[in-house]
Design an enzyme around this catalytic site. Structure first.
Site, PDB file in Angstrom:
ATOM      1  CB  CYS A 109      11.586 -20.046  38.877  1.00  0.00           C
ATOM      2  SG  CYS A 109      10.256 -21.243  39.485  1.00  0.00           S
ATOM      3  CG  HIS A 158       9.434 -17.075  35.925  1.00  0.00           C
ATOM      4  ND1 HIS A 158       9.871 -18.177  35.641  1.00  0.00           N
ATOM      5  CD2 HIS A 158       8.528 -17.519  37.048  1.00  0.00           C
ATOM      6  CE1 HIS A 158       9.542 -19.391  36.272  1.00  0.00           C
ATOM      7  NE2 HIS A 158       8.602 -18.828  37.009  1.00  0.00           N
ATOM      8  CD  GLU A 182      11.735 -25.607  42.860  1.00  0.00           C
ATOM      9  OE1 GLU A 182      11.484 -24.550  43.044  1.00  0.00           O
ATOM     10  OE2 GLU A 182      11.161 -26.577  42.856  1.00  0.00           O
TER      11      GLU A 182
END
Ligand SMILES: [Zn+2]
Lengths: 142, 352
Positions: free
Chosen positions: B113, B235, B81
């Site tokens: 992400c 994550h 990003e």
């Protein structure tokens, strides 16, 4: 610097690709189209040669009065590196304090931003050198 | 056709900052921040590092470990990003810098992400269908939080690269599945320097819901249970969420230990699960089964069931630094230097 001129040198700057004379075997970086020793005998015999990227500091200078592009990085170190293949390359030494740089220090090429044509211009990338981290000790088998 | 990981490589910037140092400047209790987020330090890129340089270093480390000819790479996808250009793909520079140009397809991915794992899935499809021999998927970021914002304590930089193929697979990808919805938990509009987050949307309805759903769906499809896996990577926007989601799913702290990096390097966004998985592969043994689940705000989760093969013993894992080497090769900055490095100081002429 013009976008086109920089673009033409992308291969040597990204990949440390020099030239090898097919007649005498001498290496050149940046690459040359004719060998200055063999002259006409080298024409058509100059081939690309990729440097491994490792070498050692021969001499260096700490730059305190930086051009505006490098304002964020000063003081920074510019060094002449003797590459393991025997030829010399000039570049910035990064990721360490200028006080940590010394003659004979082993370094390794990495790719970094070299500069940009202002906030809306093209970004230039190329090699810089960082201290060679000693290879990690072999891990005991688990 | 079996498809999987043929090689992998990681990269982390050398610099770090501690939450206590950020808190000192903004008048916030840095110790409390550190405890709440379970982050002891985060990585900080140098002024001359960005997603392009991080992606290239990770990809070069990946190529150092194997004997694949870069000309046989048919695709490169870079998920991030924080691509340096709004228009001009990061992958074009990466391809040139690893010698894969010009006969390949390249595109940049963006999914908060999880853009790196989306790249892995794309490469799996292209390799599996026989369209390409090898594909490269990279997840890398140099994300920023607004000064003083809670995100400033976690947003960091790093990345990892994966060579996906069908020959000499060191880790077979048995299956992948995803779970995606329209959830407004976190976003950044074009031209804005810093992201915005949707307060109450950030925890349960976003991270936990999507990771739980993708994980449960994968285990259902594979008829597996948490105990079947040697390692699990989730994550990790902070150090606490992955521990909590692992517990809710029935994984132990031991299973997530090797892939839990955020406490030491912060949230590397698109780099997070790719780096965590690389850290697991650094120590993995043949037969180890790995469960990996990425999460991207917006929102979606990609889950992977992976089995390490005997080929891992042939991979030159020591030809490039391990994630542990990169985590430990660090240098701490004070906030002023950090602010200068990250372009948080407005310069005459507008650098950054
Ligand atoms: Zn010659």
């Amino acid at each position: 610097m013009a976008v086109a001129r920089f673009w033409r040198e992308n291969e040597p700057r990204y990949n440390l690709t020099g030239a090898k004379c097919g007649n005498c075997g001498r290496l050149y970086f940046p690459p040359r189209t004719v060998c200055p020793v063999c002259h006409r005998k080298s024409i058509g015999k100059m081939g690309p040669f990729k440097l491994q990227g490792t070498g050692e500091v021969i001499t260096f200078s700490v730059v305190h009065d930086a051009p505006s592009q490098f304002e964020l990085q000063k003081p920074y170190v510019i060094a002449i590196i003797q590459m393991d293949e025997g030829i010399r390359v000039t570049g910035q030494v990064i990721d360490c304090d200028p006080a940590e740089v010394n003659i004979g220090m082993k370094v390794q090429a990495v790719i970094r931003r070299l500069g940009e044509e202002g906030a809306s211009g093209i970004i230039y990338y190329g090699y810089k050198f960082m201290p060679l981290t000693p290879p990690a000790a072999p891990r005991p088998p688990e | 056709m079996e498809v999987g990981i043929v090689s992998y490589g990681a990269y982390l910037p050398r610099y770090r900052i501690a939450p206590q140092e950020i808190g000192r400047v903004w008048g916030t209790d840095g110790d409390a921040m550190s405890r709440n987020l379970l982050i002891f330090s985060k990585s900080v890129p140098s002024p001359d590092e960005d997603v392009i340089t991080i992606s290239i270093e990770a990809a070069r480390n990946m190529m150092r470990r194997c004997d694949v000819d870069p000309c046989d790479i048919g695709a490169i996808y870079v998920g991030s990003e924080s691509h340096p250009y709004a228009v001009k793909p990061t992958g074009t520079v990466v391809a040139e810098a690893i010698g894969a140009s010009p006969n390949l397809t390249v595109a940049d991915y963006e999914f908060a992400c999880k853009a790196g794992t989306a790249g892995i899935q794309t490469c799996m499809g292209l390799v599996g269908s026989g369209m390409i021999e090898y594909g490269v998927a990279i997840g890398a970021d140099t994300s920023q939080g607004a000064p003083g914002d809670a995100l400033e304590y976690s947003a960091s930089a790093g990345g990892a690269a994966y060579l996906i193929g069908s020959k000499n697979i060191v880790a077979r990808i048995d299956r992948t599945c995803s779970f995606t919805t329209d959830t407004p938990d976190f976003w950044r509009r074009e031209g804005q320097c810093y992201p915005s987050h949707g307060g109450r949307f950030t925890g349960e309805p976003a991270y936990f819901k999507h990771i739980m759903a993708a994980s449960q769906s994968l285990m259902e499809k594979m008829s597996s249970k948490p105990a079947d896996y040697a390692h699990a990577v989730f994550h990790q926007p902070n150090g606490k969420f992955p521990v909590r989601v692992a517990k809710q799913l029935g994984f132990s702290e031991k299973q997530i230990e090797a892939g839990l990096l955020t406490p030491f390097i912060g949230n590397t966004y698109s780099g997070a699960v790719p780096l965590g998985l690389a850290s697991v592969l650094d120590i993995a043994k043949p037969g180890d089964r790995i469960f990996a689940v990425a999460y991207g705000s917006g929102a979606g989760s990609d889950a992977f069931d992976i089995t390490v093969t005997n080929e891992i013993l042939e991979l030159r894992r020591d030809a490039a630094p391990t994630v542990k080497d990169l985590v430990e090769h660090k240098k701490f900055l004070d906030y002023a230097t950090y602010a200068k490095f990250r372009g948080k100081i407005r310069m005459k002429g507008g650098a950054e």
